[in-house]
Scaffold this active site. Structure first.
Site, mmCIF file in Angstrom:
data_model
loop_
_atom_site.group_PDB
_atom_site.id
_atom_site.type_symbol
_atom_site.label_atom_id
_atom_site.label_comp_id
_atom_site.label_asym_id
_atom_site.label_seq_id
_atom_site.Cartn_x
_atom_site.Cartn_y
_atom_site.Cartn_z
ATOM 1 N N GLU A 32 15.851 -1.129 26.814
ATOM 2 C CA GLU A 32 16.310 -0.619 25.511
ATOM 3 C C GLU A 32 17.823 -0.728 25.394
ATOM 4 O O GLU A 32 18.351 -1.047 24.326
ATOM 5 C CB GLU A 32 15.856 0.826 25.307
ATOM 6 N N PRO A 59 0.817 -1.205 0.000
ATOM 7 C CA PRO A 59 0.000 0.000 0.000
ATOM 8 C C PRO A 59 0.857 1.265 0.000
ATOM 9 O O PRO A 59 1.950 1.279 0.544
ATOM 10 C CB PRO A 59 -0.804 -0.096 1.302
HETATM 11 P P1 ADP Z 1 -1.531 2.865 -3.546
HETATM 12 O O1 ADP Z 1 -2.625 2.987 -4.530
HETATM 13 O O2 ADP Z 1 -0.364 2.073 -4.056
HETATM 14 O O3 ADP Z 1 -1.947 2.401 -2.194
HETATM 15 P P2 ADP Z 1 -1.453 5.683 -3.865
HETATM 16 O O4 ADP Z 1 -1.233 5.777 -5.310
HETATM 17 O O5 ADP Z 1 -2.830 5.915 -3.382
HETATM 18 O O6 ADP Z 1 -0.911 4.310 -3.312
HETATM 19 O O7 ADP Z 1 -0.451 6.668 -3.149
HETATM 20 C C1 ADP Z 1 -0.857 7.531 -2.135
HETATM 21 C C2 ADP Z 1 -0.101 8.841 -2.234
HETATM 22 O O8 ADP Z 1 1.273 8.650 -1.965
HETATM 23 C C3 ADP Z 1 -0.142 9.451 -3.603
HETATM 24 O O9 ADP Z 1 -1.287 10.215 -3.780
HETATM 25 C C4 ADP Z 1 1.121 10.298 -3.628
HETATM 26 O O10 ADP Z 1 0.902 11.535 -3.006
HETATM 27 C C5 ADP Z 1 2.068 9.498 -2.782
HETATM 28 N N1 ADP Z 1 2.930 8.664 -3.618
HETATM 29 C C6 ADP Z 1 2.987 7.325 -3.619
HETATM 30 N N2 ADP Z 1 3.914 6.875 -4.495
HETATM 31 C C7 ADP Z 1 4.440 7.960 -5.074
HETATM 32 C C8 ADP Z 1 5.432 8.157 -6.081
HETATM 33 N N3 ADP Z 1 6.064 7.128 -6.647
HETATM 34 N N4 ADP Z 1 5.716 9.418 -6.445
HETATM 35 C C9 ADP Z 1 5.082 10.455 -5.881
HETATM 36 N N5 ADP Z 1 4.139 10.341 -4.941
HETATM 37 C C10 ADP Z 1 3.815 9.113 -4.519
HETATM 38 ZN ZN ZN Z 2 12.072 -4.603 23.544
#
Ligand code: ADP
Ligand code: ZN
Length: 640
Positions: A443, A221
C-alpha cells in the site's frame, strides 16, 4: 430507503393457501383406505371353529379373497360376511374343508369361490396416484412461475397476466413527489413536462400536439430513476404500474407477450396513468445479435409485443410509459423510434451539490449530532449514487444505535462511508506479522508513487485494515476530468503497479496480492491501445463500438496480425509502467520504508503523513485549476 417492491399486493384478494390441497388429499386417501374396513361386524376365527361350523352345516359359502383370506357366509344371513379366516396354506385349507364335509356326509357341500379383490383405497391409490402426483407437480410448477401475480389467487390461470405492481389511491398510494428527489435538476425539468401532459392534456392536444408515449430514463443504478418515475405519478396524482423487464420473461413461450398485452389492457382501464418498466434491457436488447443461436425468440416476441402495444395505443390515451436502463446503447433501435421511446432523459451520478441535496433529503428524519455537516459529507462521497447516500444515512443510524448513542455523529457517517466503499472492517482477520509488513509496503508503494507522479491522483488515505475481500486499500481523490491525457493514464498505471513494485524493491519477491491491480492495469492498457488510439504502433484507430450492435466476441474487427501487435503493445505498456514504478521506489526507498513502518504502526495514514515524509506536491493547488477542467473529485478505492 425506499422499498421498490411493496409487500402489500394490490387487488386486496387473499392468496389461496396451497397447503390445503395437500391436507385435503391426505385426508381423502386415509378415509378411502381405512373406510373400507369396519363397515360390518366380522370375526376372525380359528380352524377349530371353522371345522365345527362345517360339521354343523351352518355355512352357506366361502369366498377366498386373493388366496389369502377366507370370508365365511352363514346360512342365517347369506349376504353378509360373518367370519374371516386367515389361510396359511391354500391347498391344505381346501383339503380340510372337503374332508370335513365328506366325513359328515353333507349332500350339498359348501363351494369355495376364488375372488381377486383389492381394498378400495388400494385400488384408488394404484389407479389414480400417478395421475394425482402429476397434477400436483404441475400445479406446483405453475404456481412458482406465476408467483407474485396481480391479485394472487389462482396462479395457474395467471401465468399470462402481467406481474406489474399497481400503486394508486385505492391500494398503495404513490407518496413520492419532486421534493423527495434531490438534485437531477435537468431531468426534473423534462419530467415536469410529462406531469403537465398528464394533468392538462387538452392544453397540448388543443393545438394539435401529440403527447409523448414513452420516455427512457438512462443512467447508472441507484441514481433515482425509479424514484423519478414515481414522483411523476405522485405529482400528477395518477396510478403507477411498476414492473421490471425481467418479470416478462418466463420459461414458457408466449408468456412475455401476453403479459405485455395484459399490462397495457390494465393500464388503459386506469388511464391516465404511468407504466414504469425497470431494466428494460432485459427485453429491449437489440434483436438477433447472437450469431450462434439466432437470439432469444421469447425475448424478441416480448419486445415485438411491446412495440405493437406502444404503436397501438393512441397518443391521447393518457398512458405514458417510462422505462429505465443503464445502457441505452444496447437497446434495440426500434424502441427509440418516433412514437415509442422518443425521449431520453439522462440521470447522472450526482455532483457535489446534488449529493448535498440528497443528504438533506435522507437526513430529514434522522437525529443528528452537532458535528454532522452535510457539506463535508458530500465532499467525502464522490462517485456515490443517490442509493449509496441513502444507504450511508441508514448505515450511520444503525451504527449509532448499535453503540447506544442518542444522536448520530460525524464518526458514524465516516464509518458508514468506509463500510460502503470497502465492505465491513475485518479487524480480527488473522494476518501474520510478516504478511502485515508485505501489505504495508504494498500500500505504501501505491501511496508513494502516486504522490510523486504529477498526473496521478493525490492520495487521501491508506489503510491496511482488511475490509471485505481486500487486505488493504488506498483512497484517492481524483479530479473528475472530461478528457484524460495519455500522461495521466500512464501515471495512473504506474501508481497502480506501485504496490507490486514495492514488494519487489523491498523484499525481492512478489506476491499474489496484486491481482486486482494487475486486472485494472491490463484493462487500462488495453483500452489505451484499442479504444483511445493512444498507442504509436496501432495509431489513431479505435475498435470501440458505441452502438453495441456488433458482437466482437465472435468476430474481431481487426486481423490476426493486428491482434498480435495489440498483445505486444499492451504488455509493453504494462511492463514499462512497472519498471517506472520500480525506479521511483528504488530512488525513494527511505521514504517508502518510513511510510510502511508508520502504516504497520497506525494502520491508517492520511495525506498529511505523506506530506511530512515527501514534502508538498509541488504541482498541487497552484497549478492545477487551469489544467484540470472539472471541479468534481471522484473517489476511487483501490484494492490491494
Ligand atoms: P434506480 O431506479 O435508478 O436504480 P432508485 O430510484 O431505485 O434508483 O433509487 C434507489 C433509492 O436511492 C431511492 O429509493 C432513494 O432512496 C435513493 N435515491 C436515489 N436517487 C435519489 C435522489 N436523487 N434523491 C433522493 N434519493 C435518491
Ligand atoms: Zn495494490
Amino acid at each position: 430507503m425506499e422499498d421498490k417492491r411493496n409487500p402489500l399486493k394490490p387487488g386486496g384478494k387473499r392468496r389461496f393457501n396451497f397447503y390445503w390441497i395437500y391436507i385435503i388429499l391426505t385426508v381423502v386417501l386415509f378415509a378411502l383406505y381405512f373406510g373400507g374396513k369396519g363397515d360390518n361386524p366380522k370375526e376372525d376365527i380359528e380352524m377349530g371353529q371353522l371345522i365345527e361350523l362345517l360339521q354343523k352345516g351352518e355355512i352357506s359359502k366361502i369366498e377366498l379373497i386373493n388366496k389369502e383370506d377366507a370370508e365365511i357366509y352363514l346360512k342365517e344371513n347369506p349376504t353378509k360376511v360373518r367370519y374371516t379366516y386367515r389361510i396359511g396354506s391354500l391347498e391344505r385349507f381346501e383339503e380340510t374343508v372337503e374332508q370335513v364335509q365328506q366325513e359328515q356326509g353333507i349332500t350339498d357341500p359348501v363351494y369355495i369361490t376364488n375372488i381377486q379383490r383389492r381394498s378400495w383405497g388400494m385400488d384408488f391409490l394404484l389407479g389414480w396416484f400417478p395421475l394425482i402426483l402429476l397434477v400436483v407437480i404441475w400445479i406446483f410448477f405453475m404456481r412458482s412461475m406465476g408467483r407474485g401475480g396481480m391479485g394472487g389467487g389462482g396462479q395457474i390461470f395467471n401465468i399470462g397476466k402481467s406481474k406489474a405492481q399497481l400503486f394508486d389511491k385505492d391500494n398503495v398510494p404513490v407518496n413520492v413527489t419532486f421534493k423527495d428527489v434531490a438534485g437531477l435538476e435537468e431531468a426534473k425539468v423534462e419530467i415536469m413536462e410529462i406531469v403537465d401532459f398528464l394533468k392538462n392534456p387538452e392544453k397540448y392536444t388543443k393545438l394539435g400536439g401529440k403527447i409523448p408515449k414513452g420516455v427512457l430514463l438512462v443512467g447508472p443504478p441507484g441514481t433515482g430513476k425509479t424514484l423519478l418515475a414515481k414522483s411523476v405519478a405522485g405529482e400528477a396524482n395518477v396510478p403507477f404500474f411498476s414492473i421490471s423487464g425481467s418479470d416478462f420473461v418466463e420459461m414458457f413461450v408466449g408468456v412475455g407477450a401476453s403479459r405485455v398485452r395484459d399490462l397495457f389492457n390494465n393500464a388503459k382501464q386506469k388511464s391516465p396513468c404511468i407504466i414504469f418498466i425497470d431494466e428494460i434491457d432485459a427485453i429491449g436488447r437489440a434483436r438477433g445479435k447472437n450469431p450462434i443461436n439466432g437470439g432469444n425468440d421469447e425475448r424478441e416476441s416480448t419486445l415485438n409485443q411491446l412495440l405493437t402495444e406502444m404503436d397501438g395505443f393512441g397518443t391521447n390515451s393518457g398512458v405514458i410509459v417510462l422505462a429505465a436502463t443503464n445502457r441505452a446503447d444496447i437497446l434495440d433501435k426500434a424502441l427509440m423510434r418516433a412514437g415509442r421511446f422518443d425521449r431520453q432523459i439522462y440521470v447522472e451520478l450526482p455532483d457535489l451539490n446534488g449529493r448535498k441535496e440528497i443528504f438533506d433529503v435522507h437526513m430529514r428524519n434522522l437525529k443528528l449530532g452537532n458535528d454532522v455537516n452535510r457539506d463535508f459529507l458530500a465532499k467525502q462521497t464522490p462517485g456515490f449514487s443517490g442509493a449509496d447516500i441513502a444507504n450511508v444515512c441508514n448505515e450511520a443510524a444503525l451504527m449509532a444505535a448499535r453503540k447506544g448513542k442518542e444522536v448520530i455523529e460525524k464518526q458514524d457517517f465516516m464509518d458508514a462511508i468506509d463500510r460502503i466503499i470497502g465492505g465491513l472492517e475485518k479487524k480480527n482477520k488473522i494476518i501474520t506479522g510478516e504478511e502485515k509488513r508485505v501489505i504495508a509496503f504494498h500500500e505504501a508503494g501505491h501511496a508513494t508513487t502516486s504522490w510523486l507522479l504529477q498526473y496521478a491522483h493525490p492520495l487521501v488515505k491508506v489503510t491496511i485494515v482488511p475490509r471485505g475481500k481486500s487486505l488493504g486499500a488506498a483512497w484517492y481523490l481524483p479530479e473528475e476530468r472530461q478528457i484524460t491525457t495519455k500522461e495521466q493514464m500512464y501515471h495512473e498505471m504506474i501508481a497502480t503497479m506501485g504496490g507490486r513494485a514495492a514488494e519487489q524493491v523491498i523484499f525481492g519477491k512478489i506476491s499474489t496480492g496484486a491481482l486486482s491491480d494487475l486486472e485494472k492495469v491490463t484493462k487500462q492498457a488495453f483500452a489505451m491501445v484499442t479504444y483511445y488510439g493512444l498507442d504509436d504502433k496501432i495509431g489513431n484507430l479505435s475498435y470501440y463500438d458505441s452502438t453495441g450492435q456488433q458482437d466482437y466476441s465472435f468476430t474481431k474487427p481487426y486481423s490476426e496480425k493486428t491482434a498480435e501487435i495489440i498483445d505486444q503493445q499492451v504488455s509493453k505498456l504494462v511492463e514499462q509502467a512497472y519498471q517506472e514504478a520500480v525506479t521511483i521506489l528504488s530512488n525513494n526507498r527511505e521514504g517508502l520504508t518510513q511510510l510502511a513502518n508508520k502504516l504497520v504502526e497506525k494502520e491508517v495514514i492520511f495525506g498529511e503523513d505523506l506530506e511530512h515524509i515527501f514534502g508538498k506536491r509541488p504541482w498541487d493547488k497552484e497549478e492545477t485549476p487551469e489544467v484540470k477542467t472539472a471541479d468534481e473529485p471522484k473517489l476511487e478505492d483501490h484494492e490491494g
